[in-house]
Scaffold this motif. Sequence first.
Motif, PDB file in Angstrom:
ATOM      1  N   ASP A  19     -28.486 -14.147  26.377  1.00 19.56           N
ATOM      2  CA  ASP A  19     -27.383 -14.637  25.549  1.00 19.56           C
ATOM      3  C   ASP A  19     -27.598 -14.251  24.085  1.00 19.56           C
ATOM      4  OD1 ASP A  19     -25.063 -16.045  24.926  1.00 19.56           O
ATOM      5  OD2 ASP A  19     -26.195 -17.868  24.486  1.00 19.56           O
ATOM      6  N   VAL A  20     -28.810 -14.426  23.599  1.00 24.07           N
ATOM      7  CA  VAL A  20     -29.141 -14.069  22.217  1.00 24.07           C
ATOM      8  C   VAL A  20     -29.136 -12.551  22.055  1.00 24.07           C
ATOM      9  CG1 VAL A  20     -30.910 -14.233  20.435  1.00 24.07           C
ATOM     10  CG2 VAL A  20     -30.512 -16.159  21.945  1.00 24.07           C
ATOM     11  N   ALA A  21     -29.634 -11.836  23.060  1.00 31.96           N
ATOM     12  CA  ALA A  21     -29.714 -10.372  22.983  1.00 31.96           C
ATOM     13  C   ALA A  21     -28.329  -9.747  22.862  1.00 31.96           C
ATOM     14  CB  ALA A  21     -30.437  -9.830  24.212  1.00 31.96           C
ATOM     15  N   ARG A  22     -27.360 -10.288  23.588  1.00 23.33           N
ATOM     16  CA  ARG A  22     -25.993  -9.751  23.527  1.00 23.33           C
ATOM     17  C   ARG A  22     -25.376  -9.930  22.144  1.00 23.33           C
ATOM     18  NH1 ARG A  22     -24.956 -12.962  27.976  1.00 23.33           N
ATOM     19  NH2 ARG A  22     -25.713 -11.944  29.826  1.00 23.33           N
ATOM     20  N   SER A  23     -25.777 -10.972  21.437  1.00 21.22           N
ATOM     21  CA  SER A  23     -25.130 -11.284  20.162  1.00 21.22           C
ATOM     22  C   SER A  23     -25.501 -10.311  19.042  1.00 21.22           C
ATOM     23  CB  SER A  23     -25.459 -12.713  19.734  1.00 21.22           C
ATOM     24  OG  SER A  23     -26.818 -12.818  19.405  1.00 21.22           O
ATOM     25  N   ILE A  24     -26.633  -9.600  19.145  1.00 22.96           N
ATOM     26  CA  ILE A  24     -27.032  -8.706  18.051  1.00 22.96           C
ATOM     27  C   ILE A  24     -26.827  -7.230  18.368  1.00 22.96           C
ATOM     28  CG2 ILE A  24     -28.708 -10.331  17.129  1.00 22.96           C
ATOM     29  CD1 ILE A  24     -30.880  -8.408  18.302  1.00 22.96           C
ATOM     30  N   LYS A  25     -26.390  -6.917  19.562  1.00 22.04           N
ATOM     31  CA  LYS A  25     -26.206  -5.514  19.925  1.00 22.04           C
ATOM     32  C   LYS A  25     -25.124  -4.882  19.053  1.00 22.04           C
ATOM     33  CE  LYS A  25     -25.353  -2.437  23.749  1.00 22.04           C
ATOM     34  NZ  LYS A  25     -24.936  -2.286  25.126  1.00 22.04           N
ATOM     35  N   GLY A  26     -25.427  -3.720  18.477  1.00 23.68           N
ATOM     36  CA  GLY A  26     -24.479  -3.005  17.637  1.00 23.68           C
ATOM     37  C   GLY A  26     -24.549  -3.361  16.160  1.00 23.68           C
ATOM     38  N   MET A  27     -25.321  -4.367  15.792  1.00 25.63           N
ATOM     39  CA  MET A  27     -25.431  -4.776  14.390  1.00 25.63           C
ATOM     40  C   MET A  27     -26.405  -3.874  13.641  1.00 25.63           C
ATOM     41  SD  MET A  27     -25.688  -8.922  14.739  1.00 25.63           S
ATOM     42  CE  MET A  27     -25.545  -9.274  13.016  1.00 25.63           C
ATOM     43  N   ASP A  28     -26.319  -3.892  12.308  1.00 27.06           N
ATOM     44  CA  ASP A  28     -27.340  -3.238  11.496  1.00 27.06           C
ATOM     45  C   ASP A  28     -28.668  -3.945  11.742  1.00 27.06           C
ATOM     46  OD1 ASP A  28     -25.480  -1.575  10.441  1.00 27.06           O
ATOM     47  OD2 ASP A  28     -25.251  -2.664   8.550  1.00 27.06           O
ATOM     48  N   ALA A  29     -29.758  -3.204  11.667  1.00 25.16           N
ATOM     49  CA  ALA A  29     -31.068  -3.767  11.994  1.00 25.16           C
ATOM     50  C   ALA A  29     -31.447  -4.902  11.042  1.00 25.16           C
ATOM     51  CB  ALA A  29     -32.130  -2.677  11.968  1.00 25.16           C
ATOM     52  N   VAL A  35     -29.874 -12.620  10.856  1.00 22.57           N
ATOM     53  CA  VAL A  35     -29.087 -13.531  11.695  1.00 22.57           C
ATOM     54  C   VAL A  35     -29.994 -14.291  12.659  1.00 22.57           C
ATOM     55  CG1 VAL A  35     -27.430 -13.567  13.604  1.00 22.57           C
ATOM     56  CG2 VAL A  35     -26.898 -12.315  11.529  1.00 22.57           C
ATOM     57  N   LEU A  36     -30.969 -13.596  13.219  1.00 17.53           N
ATOM     58  CA  LEU A  36     -31.860 -14.234  14.194  1.00 17.53           C
ATOM     59  C   LEU A  36     -32.723 -15.323  13.568  1.00 17.53           C
ATOM     60  CD1 LEU A  36     -32.982 -11.169  16.313  1.00 17.53           C
ATOM     61  CD2 LEU A  36     -31.493 -13.029  17.027  1.00 17.53           C
ATOM     62  N   ALA A  37     -32.934 -15.259  12.258  1.00 14.87           N
ATOM     63  CA  ALA A  37     -33.745 -16.279  11.590  1.00 14.87           C
ATOM     64  C   ALA A  37     -33.073 -17.650  11.641  1.00 14.87           C
ATOM     65  CB  ALA A  37     -34.000 -15.876  10.145  1.00 14.87           C
ATOM     66  N   PHE A  38     -31.739 -17.676  11.754  1.00 10.81           N
ATOM     67  CA  PHE A  38     -31.010 -18.940  11.735  1.00 10.81           C
ATOM     68  C   PHE A  38     -30.447 -19.325  13.099  1.00 10.81           C
ATOM     69  CE2 PHE A  38     -30.798 -17.188   7.456  1.00 10.81           C
ATOM     70  CZ  PHE A  38     -31.390 -18.231   6.759  1.00 10.81           C
ATOM     71  N   TYR A  39     -30.814 -18.596  14.140  1.00  8.28           N
ATOM     72  CA  TYR A  39     -30.363 -18.906  15.493  1.00  8.28           C
ATOM     73  C   TYR A  39     -31.246 -20.023  16.046  1.00  8.28           C
ATOM     74  CZ  TYR A  39     -27.193 -16.762  18.875  1.00  8.28           C
ATOM     75  OH  TYR A  39     -26.136 -16.473  19.690  1.00  8.28           O
ATOM     76  N   PRO A  40     -30.682 -21.127  16.520  1.00  3.64           N
ATOM     77  CA  PRO A  40     -31.516 -22.279  16.912  1.00  3.64           C
ATOM     78  C   PRO A  40     -32.065 -22.196  18.338  1.00  3.64           C
ATOM     79  CG  PRO A  40     -29.227 -22.847  17.109  1.00  3.64           C
ATOM     80  CD  PRO A  40     -29.264 -21.440  16.589  1.00  3.64           C
ATOM     81  N   LYS A  41     -32.620 -21.060  18.720  1.00  2.00           N
ATOM     82  CA  LYS A  41     -33.165 -20.916  20.070  1.00  2.00           C
ATOM     83  C   LYS A  41     -34.528 -20.243  20.015  1.00  2.00           C
ATOM     84  CE  LYS A  41     -28.909 -20.781  22.642  1.00  2.00           C
ATOM     85  NZ  LYS A  41     -28.506 -20.576  23.997  1.00  2.00           N
ATOM     86  N   LYS A  42     -35.356 -20.547  21.001  1.00  2.00           N
ATOM     87  CA  LYS A  42     -36.677 -19.935  21.090  1.00  2.00           C
ATOM     88  C   LYS A  42     -36.556 -18.432  21.312  1.00  2.00           C
ATOM     89  CE  LYS A  42     -40.840 -19.960  23.926  1.00  2.00           C
ATOM     90  NZ  LYS A  42     -41.510 -20.553  25.089  1.00  2.00           N
ATOM     91  N   ALA A  43     -35.565 -18.019  22.095  1.00  2.00           N
ATOM     92  CA  ALA A  43     -35.373 -16.598  22.386  1.00  2.00           C
ATOM     93  C   ALA A  43     -35.115 -15.811  21.111  1.00  2.00           C
ATOM     94  CB  ALA A  43     -34.219 -16.414  23.360  1.00  2.00           C
ATOM     95  N   ALA A  44     -34.433 -16.409  20.148  1.00  3.05           N
ATOM     96  CA  ALA A  44     -34.141 -15.723  18.889  1.00  3.05           C
ATOM     97  C   ALA A  44     -35.431 -15.415  18.138  1.00  3.05           C
ATOM     98  CB  ALA A  44     -33.219 -16.569  18.025  1.00  3.05           C
ATOM     99  N   ARG A  45     -36.374 -16.335  18.176  1.00  3.45           N
ATOM    100  CA  ARG A  45     -37.659 -16.116  17.505  1.00  3.45           C
ATOM    101  C   ARG A  45     -38.417 -14.953  18.146  1.00  3.45           C
ATOM    102  NH1 ARG A  45     -42.380 -18.623  18.825  1.00  3.45           N
ATOM    103  NH2 ARG A  45     -41.240 -20.179  20.008  1.00  3.45           N
ATOM    104  N   LEU A  46     -38.404 -14.886  19.480  1.00  4.02           N
ATOM    105  CA  LEU A  46     -39.123 -13.824  20.182  1.00  4.02           C
ATOM    106  C   LEU A  46     -38.445 -12.465  19.998  1.00  4.02           C
ATOM    107  CD1 LEU A  46     -39.919 -15.743  23.488  1.00  4.02           C
ATOM    108  CD2 LEU A  46     -41.402 -15.396  21.524  1.00  4.02           C
ATOM    109  N   ILE A  47     -37.114 -12.437  20.037  1.00  5.86           N
ATOM    110  CA  ILE A  47     -36.386 -11.181  19.846  1.00  5.86           C
ATOM    111  C   ILE A  47     -36.520 -10.715  18.398  1.00  5.86           C
ATOM    112  CG2 ILE A  47     -34.084 -10.130  19.864  1.00  5.86           C
ATOM    113  CD1 ILE A  47     -33.463 -11.870  22.307  1.00  5.86           C
ATOM    114  N   ARG A  48     -36.542 -11.654  17.455  1.00  5.00           N
ATOM    115  CA  ARG A  48     -36.714 -11.301  16.037  1.00  5.00           C
ATOM    116  C   ARG A  48     -38.081 -10.660  15.809  1.00  5.00           C
ATOM    117  NH1 ARG A  48     -38.099 -14.069  10.839  1.00  5.00           N
ATOM    118  NH2 ARG A  48     -36.661 -13.208   9.311  1.00  5.00           N
ATOM    119  N   LYS A  49     -39.088 -11.191  16.465  1.00  3.32           N
ATOM    120  CA  LYS A  49     -40.434 -10.630  16.352  1.00  3.32           C
ATOM    121  C   LYS A  49     -40.466  -9.193  16.883  1.00  3.32           C
ATOM    122  CE  LYS A  49     -45.105 -11.874  17.819  1.00  3.32           C
ATOM    123  NZ  LYS A  49     -45.900 -12.869  18.547  1.00  3.32           N
TER     124      LYS A  49
END
Length: 114
Positions: A19-29, A35-49
Amino acid sequence: MEVRAIYKMARISPFKSRDVARSIKGMDARDAFNVLAFYPKKAARLIRKTLGSAIANAENNHNLRAQDLYVKGVFVDEGPKFRRYQPKARGSAGIIRKRTAHICVVLDEKENKS
């Protein structure tokens, strides 16, 4: 030029991560990283890393600039499951599946409009 970073055996369910992965596809890096810094999910932290690692790979190994990159794709595949057993009624046992995921972030250069 495609640049990728892979985070293997991430201790999160792939269903929750996609769900988190789909939200950033196509965005500038850089925008996706912020954006991922403010996403309230654990997956956002791992994908951001993993995204930060891909940006660092592009800058250090391929001499690309971070502002010229966009997120071409984010793939979250299923990894091996850790199996645990919990006692149930009448001497039986229930299986607890602790799922893992392999997160792959692919960056690419933006096309120059000239």
